[in-house]
Design a protein around this motif. Structure first.
Motif, PDB file in Angstrom:
ATOM      1  N   ALA A 118      23.417  -6.376  -6.461  1.00  0.00           N
ATOM      2  CA  ALA A 118      22.582  -5.176  -6.400  1.00  0.00           C
ATOM      3  C   ALA A 118      23.217  -4.074  -5.559  1.00  0.00           C
ATOM      4  CB  ALA A 118      21.203  -5.522  -5.852  1.00  0.00           C
ATOM      5  N   THR A 119      24.226  -4.415  -4.751  1.00  0.00           N
ATOM      6  CA  THR A 119      24.938  -3.381  -3.997  1.00  0.00           C
ATOM      7  C   THR A 119      25.914  -2.620  -4.885  1.00  0.00           C
ATOM      8  OG1 THR A 119      26.813  -4.778  -3.314  1.00  0.00           O
ATOM      9  CG2 THR A 119      24.828  -4.816  -1.924  1.00  0.00           C
ATOM     10  N   GLY A 120      26.106  -3.089  -6.127  1.00  0.00           N
ATOM     11  CA  GLY A 120      26.980  -2.383  -7.060  1.00  0.00           C
ATOM     12  C   GLY A 120      28.292  -3.065  -7.346  1.00  0.00           C
ATOM     13  N   VAL A 128      36.471  -8.486  -4.434  1.00  0.00           N
ATOM     14  CA  VAL A 128      35.288  -8.464  -3.562  1.00  0.00           C
ATOM     15  C   VAL A 128      35.404  -9.569  -2.512  1.00  0.00           C
ATOM     16  CG1 VAL A 128      32.781  -8.841  -3.477  1.00  0.00           C
ATOM     17  CG2 VAL A 128      33.791  -7.457  -5.314  1.00  0.00           C
ATOM     18  N   GLY A 129      35.109  -9.222  -1.260  1.00  0.00           N
ATOM     19  CA  GLY A 129      35.018 -10.197  -0.181  1.00  0.00           C
ATOM     20  C   GLY A 129      33.604 -10.223   0.361  1.00  0.00           C
ATOM     21  N   VAL A 130      33.045 -11.413   0.560  1.00  0.00           N
ATOM     22  CA  VAL A 130      31.636 -11.561   0.949  1.00  0.00           C
ATOM     23  C   VAL A 130      31.533 -12.250   2.304  1.00  0.00           C
ATOM     24  CG1 VAL A 130      29.387 -12.514   0.315  1.00  0.00           C
ATOM     25  CG2 VAL A 130      30.961 -11.718  -1.479  1.00  0.00           C
ATOM     26  N   ALA A 131      30.861 -11.598   3.236  1.00  0.00           N
ATOM     27  CA  ALA A 131      30.532 -12.205   4.529  1.00  0.00           C
ATOM     28  C   ALA A 131      29.058 -12.574   4.509  1.00  0.00           C
ATOM     29  CB  ALA A 131      30.815 -11.232   5.673  1.00  0.00           C
ATOM     30  N   THR A 188      36.828  -4.491  -1.481  1.00  0.00           N
ATOM     31  CA  THR A 188      35.419  -4.142  -1.286  1.00  0.00           C
ATOM     32  C   THR A 188      34.755  -5.288  -0.549  1.00  0.00           C
ATOM     33  OG1 THR A 188      35.367  -2.857  -3.335  1.00  0.00           O
ATOM     34  CG2 THR A 188      33.257  -3.503  -2.383  1.00  0.00           C
ATOM     35  N   LEU A 189      34.094  -4.981   0.557  1.00  0.00           N
ATOM     36  CA  LEU A 189      33.432  -5.995   1.365  1.00  0.00           C
ATOM     37  C   LEU A 189      31.923  -5.872   1.213  1.00  0.00           C
ATOM     38  CD1 LEU A 189      35.522  -5.545   4.641  1.00  0.00           C
ATOM     39  CD2 LEU A 189      35.902  -7.194   2.810  1.00  0.00           C
ATOM     40  N   VAL A 190      31.256  -7.025   1.215  1.00  0.00           N
ATOM     41  CA  VAL A 190      29.792  -7.046   1.187  1.00  0.00           C
ATOM     42  C   VAL A 190      29.299  -7.931   2.326  1.00  0.00           C
ATOM     43  CG1 VAL A 190      27.700  -7.550  -0.135  1.00  0.00           C
ATOM     44  CG2 VAL A 190      29.774  -6.752  -1.324  1.00  0.00           C
ATOM     45  N   LEU A 191      28.427  -7.376   3.147  1.00  0.00           N
ATOM     46  CA  LEU A 191      27.725  -8.178   4.153  1.00  0.00           C
ATOM     47  C   LEU A 191      26.416  -8.637   3.522  1.00  0.00           C
ATOM     48  CD1 LEU A 191      27.626  -9.253   7.081  1.00  0.00           C
ATOM     49  CD2 LEU A 191      26.330  -7.180   7.668  1.00  0.00           C
ATOM     50  N   ALA A 192      26.279  -9.942   3.352  1.00  0.00           N
ATOM     51  CA  ALA A 192      25.121 -10.512   2.653  1.00  0.00           C
ATOM     52  C   ALA A 192      24.314 -11.364   3.617  1.00  0.00           C
ATOM     53  CB  ALA A 192      25.577 -11.357   1.474  1.00  0.00           C
ATOM     54  N   PRO A 193      23.055 -11.044   3.844  1.00  0.00           N
ATOM     55  CA  PRO A 193      22.264 -11.805   4.810  1.00  0.00           C
ATOM     56  C   PRO A 193      21.778 -13.141   4.263  1.00  0.00           C
ATOM     57  CG  PRO A 193      20.921 -10.073   3.859  1.00  0.00           C
ATOM     58  CD  PRO A 193      22.305  -9.899   3.307  1.00  0.00           C
ATOM     59  N   PRO A 213      35.402   0.040   7.209  1.00  0.00           N
ATOM     60  CA  PRO A 213      35.542   0.751   5.927  1.00  0.00           C
ATOM     61  C   PRO A 213      35.223  -0.146   4.729  1.00  0.00           C
ATOM     62  CG  PRO A 213      37.478   1.090   7.334  1.00  0.00           C
ATOM     63  CD  PRO A 213      36.670  -0.002   7.970  1.00  0.00           C
ATOM     64  N   ASN A 214      34.725   0.481   3.692  1.00  0.00           N
ATOM     65  CA  ASN A 214      34.530  -0.169   2.382  1.00  0.00           C
ATOM     66  C   ASN A 214      33.575  -1.355   2.429  1.00  0.00           C
ATOM     67  OD1 ASN A 214      36.497   1.606   1.195  1.00  0.00           O
ATOM     68  ND2 ASN A 214      38.104   0.292   2.079  1.00  0.00           N
ATOM     69  N   VAL A 215      32.533  -1.247   3.239  1.00  0.00           N
ATOM     70  CA  VAL A 215      31.540  -2.319   3.335  1.00  0.00           C
ATOM     71  C   VAL A 215      30.232  -1.889   2.678  1.00  0.00           C
ATOM     72  CG1 VAL A 215      30.173  -3.772   4.858  1.00  0.00           C
ATOM     73  CG2 VAL A 215      32.538  -3.264   5.443  1.00  0.00           C
ATOM     74  N   ARG A 216      29.701  -2.762   1.855  1.00  0.00           N
ATOM     75  CA  ARG A 216      28.362  -2.583   1.310  1.00  0.00           C
ATOM     76  C   ARG A 216      27.463  -3.628   1.955  1.00  0.00           C
ATOM     77  NH1 ARG A 216      29.497  -1.131  -5.078  1.00  0.00           N
ATOM     78  NH2 ARG A 216      31.461  -0.016  -4.693  1.00  0.00           N
ATOM     79  N   ILE A 217      26.188  -3.302   2.080  1.00  0.00           N
ATOM     80  CA  ILE A 217      25.265  -4.186   2.793  1.00  0.00           C
ATOM     81  C   ILE A 217      24.122  -4.570   1.862  1.00  0.00           C
ATOM     82  CG2 ILE A 217      23.716  -4.414   4.769  1.00  0.00           C
ATOM     83  CD1 ILE A 217      25.489  -2.378   6.236  1.00  0.00           C
ATOM     84  N   ALA A 218      23.986  -5.861   1.624  1.00  0.00           N
ATOM     85  CA  ALA A 218      22.890  -6.360   0.793  1.00  0.00           C
ATOM     86  C   ALA A 218      21.598  -6.409   1.619  1.00  0.00           C
ATOM     87  CB  ALA A 218      23.230  -7.740   0.245  1.00  0.00           C
ATOM     88  N   THR A 219      20.485  -6.501   0.931  1.00  0.00           N
ATOM     89  CA  THR A 219      19.203  -6.586   1.622  1.00  0.00           C
ATOM     90  C   THR A 219      18.818  -8.053   1.847  1.00  0.00           C
ATOM     91  OG1 THR A 219      18.027  -6.448  -0.493  1.00  0.00           O
ATOM     92  CG2 THR A 219      18.381  -4.397   0.716  1.00  0.00           C
ATOM     93  N   THR A 220      17.844  -8.256   2.732  1.00  0.00           N
ATOM     94  CA  THR A 220      17.437  -9.613   3.106  1.00  0.00           C
ATOM     95  C   THR A 220      16.697 -10.301   1.958  1.00  0.00           C
ATOM     96  OG1 THR A 220      15.482  -8.662   4.171  1.00  0.00           O
ATOM     97  CG2 THR A 220      17.375  -9.163   5.585  1.00  0.00           C
TER      98      THR A 220
END
Length: 248
Positions: A118-120, A128-131, A188-193, A213-220
């Motif tokens: 959903a972050t695109g 894509v890298g996911v934390a 592209t990085l995504v911080l996923a809770p 840089p280049n971080v997208r943040i997902a919602t809880t």
């Protein structure tokens, strides 16, 4: 019908209780007639004891408690069991049943993946890298329990760069996880809770991520309908077990 008591952690941030309450509204809408009550372990009211006292006063003889917890840290292992024991002692005629925690239920794993996309980002994009960020615990084994969730979130995607991290002082931190993913080649990085609801700790994690840089943040996770589905499933399983014949 046996009442459902959903037990949340509690937070000083009002967004947290609102998000949990909204998930329970979905449970109610999908289960007409079910008495669903929200209780908190800390920082908010009503407490677990207050809700169970009220149910006993209303004449209920059985209640199903569903802990809205993702990990087996102090609240799941010590705090909640002690509160339930105290309630049983106060109300010997009230049978207090407790489900397992929400934990790493497959529906929640799928929900986390949905919220990442959903972050695109595309599930077909190998850059894509996911934390995956959990709250964190003082117990290393509780933190290690987050690690198996990470490859399950990546299942069915082209994502290969991922790491668990924590919003508290546990390691790896959000900053170190994102830095490591970037150095490994993720564009592209995504911080996923791996966190149920918004709150101060999640805000702290997001603040760190926003400086990278280049971080997208997902919602809880409470932004996804799966949370209500898992709560309802935990309740149904607990009720079913209560009605199984007992072996002598």
């Amino acid at each position: 019908m046996m009442p459902l008591v959903a037990v949340a952690h509690g937070s000083r941030d009002p967004r947290s209780s609102r998000a949990v309450a909204a998930a329970l509204d979905t449970v109610r809408a999908e289960n007409p007639g079910l008495d669903v009550r929200l209780a908190f372990l800390d920082l908010n009211t009503p407490s677990v004891g207050q809700v169970l006292d009220a149910l006993a006063a209303d004449g209920h003889r059985q209640v199903a408690v569903v802990p809205l917890l993702l990990g087996s840290a102090f609240h799941a292992r010590v705090d909640l069991p002690a509160l339930l024991r105290e309630a049983r002692q106060r109300h010997p005629r009230l049978e207090v049943l407790c489900s397992p925690i929400l934990g790493d239920d497959g529906l929640l794993v799928d929900a986390a993946r949905d919220l990442i996309t959903a972050t695109g980002v595309s599930v077909d994009d190998p850059s894509v890298g996911v934390a995956v960020c959990a709250v964190g615990s003082r117990r290393p084994d509780a933190n290690r329990a987050t690690e198996p969730v990470v490859p399950r979130i990546l299942a069915g995607t082209a994502w290969t760069r991922a790491s668990a991290c924590f919003a508290t002082s546990a390691e790896p931190s959000v900053g170190s996880a994102l830095g490591s993913l970037s150095r490994s080649g993720a564009r592209t990085l995504v911080l996923a809770p791996w966190i149920l609801a918004p709150g101060l700790l999640w805000d702290r994690a997001c603040s760190v991520a926003e400086s990278v840089p280049n971080v997208r943040i997902a919602t809880t996770l409470t932004d996804h309908s799966a949370v209500a589905g898992v709560i309802a499933a935990r309740y149904s399983d607990t009720v079913r077990r209560a009605h199984l014949p007992r072996v002598a």
